[in-house]
Design a protein around this motif. Sequence first.
Motif, mmCIF file in Angstrom:
data_model
loop_
_atom_site.group_PDB
_atom_site.id
_atom_site.type_symbol
_atom_site.label_atom_id
_atom_site.label_comp_id
_atom_site.label_asym_id
_atom_site.label_seq_id
_atom_site.Cartn_x
_atom_site.Cartn_y
_atom_site.Cartn_z
ATOM 1 N N TRP A 79 -4.895 -19.727 18.101
ATOM 2 C CA TRP A 79 -5.291 -20.218 16.768
ATOM 3 C C TRP A 79 -5.125 -21.727 16.625
ATOM 4 N N GLU A 80 -4.401 -22.336 17.540
ATOM 5 C CA GLU A 80 -4.131 -23.771 17.429
ATOM 6 C C GLU A 80 -5.432 -24.564 17.316
ATOM 7 N N MET A 81 -5.456 -25.446 16.316
ATOM 8 C CA MET A 81 -6.543 -26.389 16.039
ATOM 9 C C MET A 81 -7.842 -25.707 15.593
ATOM 10 N N LYS A 82 -7.743 -24.459 15.169
ATOM 11 C CA LYS A 82 -8.867 -23.787 14.516
ATOM 12 C C LYS A 82 -8.640 -23.883 13.016
ATOM 13 N N LYS A 83 -9.733 -23.933 12.256
ATOM 14 C CA LYS A 83 -9.590 -23.848 10.809
ATOM 15 C C LYS A 83 -8.994 -22.488 10.481
ATOM 16 N N TRP A 84 -8.060 -22.465 9.540
ATOM 17 C CA TRP A 84 -7.468 -21.190 9.135
ATOM 18 C C TRP A 84 -8.561 -20.204 8.735
ATOM 19 N N THR A 85 -9.606 -20.695 8.077
ATOM 20 C CA THR A 85 -10.688 -19.822 7.616
ATOM 21 C C THR A 85 -11.569 -19.327 8.759
ATOM 22 N N PRO A 88 -10.474 -15.047 12.938
ATOM 23 C CA PRO A 88 -11.014 -13.747 12.535
ATOM 24 C C PRO A 88 -10.007 -12.930 11.711
ATOM 25 N N GLU A 89 -10.517 -12.288 10.668
ATOM 26 C CA GLU A 89 -9.664 -11.508 9.766
ATOM 27 C C GLU A 89 -8.869 -10.439 10.505
ATOM 28 N N GLU A 90 -9.477 -9.819 11.520
ATOM 29 C CA GLU A 90 -8.765 -8.766 12.246
ATOM 30 C C GLU A 90 -7.585 -9.321 13.043
ATOM 31 N N GLU A 91 -7.550 -10.642 13.270
ATOM 32 C CA GLU A 91 -6.410 -11.277 13.920
ATOM 33 C C GLU A 91 -5.394 -11.797 12.902
ATOM 34 N N ILE A 92 -5.894 -12.459 11.848
ATOM 35 C CA ILE A 92 -4.983 -13.140 10.927
ATOM 36 C C ILE A 92 -4.357 -12.191 9.912
ATOM 37 N N ASN A 93 -5.077 -11.159 9.482
ATOM 38 C CA ASN A 93 -4.528 -10.272 8.448
ATOM 39 C C ASN A 93 -3.251 -9.558 8.887
ATOM 40 N N PRO A 94 -3.175 -9.050 10.124
ATOM 41 C CA PRO A 94 -1.900 -8.455 10.546
ATOM 42 C C PRO A 94 -0.749 -9.478 10.525
ATOM 43 N N TRP A 95 -1.045 -10.731 10.849
ATOM 44 C CA TRP A 95 -0.019 -11.769 10.814
ATOM 45 C C TRP A 95 0.413 -12.044 9.377
ATOM 46 N N LYS A 103 1.972 -12.011 16.381
ATOM 47 C CA LYS A 103 1.693 -13.364 16.875
ATOM 48 C C LYS A 103 0.244 -13.469 17.306
ATOM 49 N N ALA A 104 -0.238 -14.686 17.343
ATOM 50 C CA ALA A 104 -1.569 -14.957 17.876
ATOM 51 C C ALA A 104 -1.521 -14.779 19.390
ATOM 52 N N ALA A 105 -2.647 -14.391 19.967
ATOM 53 C CA ALA A 105 -2.720 -14.285 21.430
ATOM 54 C C ALA A 105 -2.319 -15.627 22.037
ATOM 55 N N GLY A 106 -1.419 -15.580 23.002
ATOM 56 C CA GLY A 106 -0.956 -16.800 23.664
ATOM 57 C C GLY A 106 0.099 -17.565 22.890
ATOM 58 N N GLY A 107 0.516 -17.029 21.739
ATOM 59 C CA GLY A 107 1.494 -17.721 20.904
ATOM 60 C C GLY A 107 2.831 -17.007 20.890
ATOM 61 N N GLU A 108 3.586 -17.247 19.838
ATOM 62 C CA GLU A 108 4.885 -16.617 19.694
ATOM 63 C C GLU A 108 5.022 -16.061 18.277
ATOM 64 N N ASN A 109 5.860 -15.050 18.138
ATOM 65 C CA ASN A 109 6.144 -14.557 16.794
ATOM 66 C C ASN A 109 7.384 -15.276 16.266
ATOM 67 N N LEU A 110 7.737 -14.986 15.031
ATOM 68 C CA LEU A 110 8.850 -15.695 14.405
ATOM 69 C C LEU A 110 10.187 -15.387 15.073
#
Length: 184
Positions: A79-85, A88-95, A103-110
Amino acid sequence: MEIHLIRHTAVENPENLCYGFAEIPLRKDYSEDFKALEIDDDYDIVVSSSSQRCHILADFFKFDYQTDERLREMNFGNWEMKKWTDIPEEEINPWYKDFINVKAAGGENLFEMQTRVLSFWNELVQKNDANKVLIITHAGVIRLILQTVLQFPLENMFNIQIDYGKKVIINVNEGIFSVKKMNV
């Protein structure tokens, strides 16, 4: 020990991009922002996140400092450097529903971020050779430290506003923590 945690100054982000680990520039007039900061000059230890938006501040004040990767903001992976909007909803809504575990693919959770931040924090508060410390870092890191000190539920961490270029001051005395000042 008195620990000053300062968030880097405002960034240049007119498109509302998701950023954490990614390098994003400070706003164009960042030197004016730096001049407005309330920074002491008598720190025993200065540590900065390795993110450029943090160590530029340490360079500006000519601090003798070290950087530490554990002080970086959350890694938002793909998700880095992508507009929040544009995420994709199927990725961001669970977060949005569970930012602690998801977490985002390739990222970390809290929880993963908390582990690395507290690794740094626990080492720092064990030091006996410093009276005053400056940590130059990010809002997420400061919130995680406050969550540890104040022992509130992790899911409430975004209820604390950490302003750009402002400090949180924490006193540590014989293992007892107290928040002395917020957003100063």
